[in-house]
Design a protein around this motif. Sequence first.
Motif, short mmCIF file in Angstrom:
data_model
loop_
_atom_site.label_atom_id
_atom_site.label_comp_id
_atom_site.label_asym_id
_atom_site.label_seq_id
_atom_site.Cartn_x
_atom_site.Cartn_y
_atom_site.Cartn_z
N GLU A 74 43.01 48.87 35.80
CA GLU A 74 43.17 47.31 35.65
C GLU A 74 44.24 46.76 36.61
OE1 GLU A 74 40.81 45.32 34.85
OE2 GLU A 74 39.73 47.00 33.62
N ASN A 75 45.28 47.61 36.59
CA ASN A 75 46.31 46.98 37.33
C ASN A 75 45.76 47.01 38.95
OD1 ASN A 75 49.24 46.54 36.91
ND2 ASN A 75 48.60 48.07 35.37
N VAL A 76 45.02 48.27 39.30
CA VAL A 76 44.47 48.28 40.67
C VAL A 76 43.75 47.22 41.01
CG1 VAL A 76 43.62 49.66 42.57
CG2 VAL A 76 45.43 50.57 40.80
N ALA A 77 42.56 47.07 40.08
CA ALA A 77 41.65 45.94 40.12
C ALA A 77 41.97 44.57 40.27
CB ALA A 77 40.57 46.37 39.01
N PHE A 78 43.17 44.47 39.80
CA PHE A 78 43.71 42.87 39.57
C PHE A 78 43.41 42.09 40.72
CE2 PHE A 78 46.69 39.40 39.65
CZ PHE A 78 46.42 38.82 38.44
N GLY A 79 44.09 42.55 41.88
CA GLY A 79 43.88 41.69 43.11
C GLY A 79 42.46 41.30 43.29
N LEU A 80 41.46 42.02 43.06
CA LEU A 80 40.05 42.00 43.52
C LEU A 80 39.31 41.19 42.45
CD1 LEU A 80 39.08 45.76 44.16
CD2 LEU A 80 39.45 43.88 45.73
N ARG A 81 39.76 41.22 41.18
CA ARG A 81 39.04 40.55 39.92
C ARG A 81 39.54 39.18 40.10
NH1 ARG A 81 36.75 44.06 36.79
NH2 ARG A 81 37.79 45.77 36.07
N VAL A 82 40.65 38.75 40.89
CA VAL A 82 41.12 37.36 40.86
C VAL A 82 40.85 36.57 42.04
CG1 VAL A 82 43.02 37.67 39.23
CG2 VAL A 82 43.40 37.81 41.71
N LYS A 83 39.69 37.24 42.90
CA LYS A 83 39.40 36.60 43.93
C LYS A 83 38.26 35.57 43.74
CE LYS A 83 39.74 39.86 47.89
NZ LYS A 83 39.56 40.08 49.15
N PRO A 84 38.26 34.52 44.54
CA PRO A 84 37.30 33.68 44.11
C PRO A 84 35.87 34.05 44.34
CG PRO A 84 38.59 32.73 46.31
CD PRO A 84 38.89 34.10 45.92
N ARG A 85 35.03 33.59 43.40
CA ARG A 85 33.66 34.09 43.18
C ARG A 85 32.91 34.25 44.36
NH1 ARG A 85 30.61 34.26 38.57
NH2 ARG A 85 32.39 32.76 37.07
N GLY A 86 32.69 33.55 45.41
CA GLY A 86 32.07 33.76 46.44
C GLY A 86 32.36 35.22 47.21
N VAL A 87 33.75 35.46 47.18
CA VAL A 87 34.21 36.74 47.86
C VAL A 87 34.47 37.79 46.96
CG1 VAL A 87 34.93 35.53 50.15
CG2 VAL A 87 36.40 35.67 48.17
N ARG A 88 34.35 37.83 45.82
CA ARG A 88 34.53 38.85 44.77
C ARG A 88 33.75 39.92 44.77
NH1 ARG A 88 34.34 36.63 38.91
NH2 ARG A 88 35.85 35.05 39.83
N PRO A 89 34.05 41.17 45.02
CA PRO A 89 33.06 42.09 44.80
C PRO A 89 32.60 42.34 43.65
CG PRO A 89 35.39 42.97 45.50
CD PRO A 89 35.54 41.46 45.23
N SER A 90 31.22 43.01 43.49
CA SER A 90 30.63 43.04 42.33
C SER A 90 31.52 43.92 41.22
CB SER A 90 29.24 43.90 42.26
OG SER A 90 29.59 45.12 42.91
N LYS A 91 30.97 44.41 40.19
CA LYS A 91 32.00 45.20 39.27
C LYS A 91 31.85 46.52 39.65
CE LYS A 91 31.86 43.09 34.58
NZ LYS A 91 31.37 42.92 33.28
N LYS A 92 30.57 47.13 40.28
CA LYS A 92 30.25 48.23 40.62
C LYS A 92 31.31 48.58 41.81
CE LYS A 92 27.21 52.05 41.98
NZ LYS A 92 28.28 52.35 43.07
N GLU A 93 31.32 47.44 42.62
CA GLU A 93 32.11 47.69 43.84
C GLU A 93 33.63 47.93 43.53
OE1 GLU A 93 29.60 45.29 47.41
OE2 GLU A 93 30.75 44.17 46.12
N ILE A 94 34.00 46.98 42.73
CA ILE A 94 35.35 47.07 42.32
C ILE A 94 35.57 48.27 41.71
CG2 ILE A 94 37.07 46.24 40.47
CD1 ILE A 94 36.19 43.53 40.95
#
Length: 366
Positions: A93-113
């Motif tokens: 979750e620490n590593v994923a954090f920066g990706l999860r808080v990206k705005p919806r339009g540019v946020r990668p999918s769960k699988k990509e994350i």
Amino acid sequence: MDISICNVTKKFGDFKALDNISLEIKDGELFALLGPSGSGKTTLLRIIAGLEFPDSGNILFHGRDATKSPLRERQVGFVFQHFALFRHMTIFENVAFGLRVKPRGVRPSKKEIRDRVMSLLSLVQLDQFSDRYPSQLSGGQRQRVALARALAVEPKVMLLDEPFGSLDARVRAELRKWLRRLHDDLHITSVFVTHDQEEALEVADRVAVTNNGKVEQIGTPYEIYNNPVTPFVYEFIGNVNLFVGRVSQGVAFMGDVRLQVPELAHAVDSPATAYVRPHDLQLSHDKRGEISLMANVVSIRDVGPVARIEIKYPGNNKIYEAHIPTERLAELNIKVGDNVFVSARRVKVFLNDGTGQGNLDMPLGE
Ligand code: ATP
């Protein structure tokens, strides 16, 4: 991503933390800002990051003026000395954090994350620890997580502030090799701050040595170590012996030694200091050349491949240090209390008023 720092000045109240700094960091370079505490390294790094803004001067990212753009627009990843991991989150979750808080339009999918986080964890060799919490990792492992977290958002520039500062010497040495390899694999531009000369010289492609808010020298580790352009750099990088004297019309008078320094022909009875690295002092039983002087051996430490020998010249209470291969020491069969001849291979003379310097290379032969 290349970065240009042009005439950057930053004051805190009346205090000039950065004084008209200019330097170029090349695309893909691992660049070190090296200097003593308070010399302005962190302030410069924070200005590159967009966490701080200069009073004057500019920062260009690949030729584009980014001086006023904030952190989020600069595509930089940041790693600090103190592990800033979220304690209540797993490593994943620490590593994923920066990706999860990206705005919806540019946020990668769960699988990509998931895929990106696991590939980063495998890059930093911690994939098997993805479910652990930071408290269940060692300091070195936590710092690797911090790096993976900074890399998750695919920064163009990686900024590291004393990334291994709080770790013990062995872990530091391991992580610095590892950082070098990671940097090479990722082809990213990295700038790291350190006050540890060994770290900077071992890891960086180029180094800027900072002192009192100014850059004293920029160069490759080889240039910085072998050809320091100021007395400060000489003393800050590695061991050095200092001999004081005077220079007049191209001749340096250092105790009983006279050295020809044509570059200093303009000096008239000017106080000067000669700098000699310990490995540039050579010991022998017989006199080698004109500037071979008798000295007394004060101590010998012969652990490892290089022996460190302290010597004293007659009539001078200062202790000087010579580094010679342990094999050479065995050959010479020198003991504490013996007298030996000491000659210098390379000498650099600086006028104390800063108006000139001269190099002397003296092949002595064996
Ligand atoms: P260190 O290795 O100790 O971190 P440094 O070379 O990174 O040192 P900086 O943190 O850049 O140095 O600080 C440079 C100078 O500016 C220091 O004298 C520091 O006290 C001062 N300074 C830095 N930030 C501030 C601030 N926000 N307010 C006032 N003074 C500051």
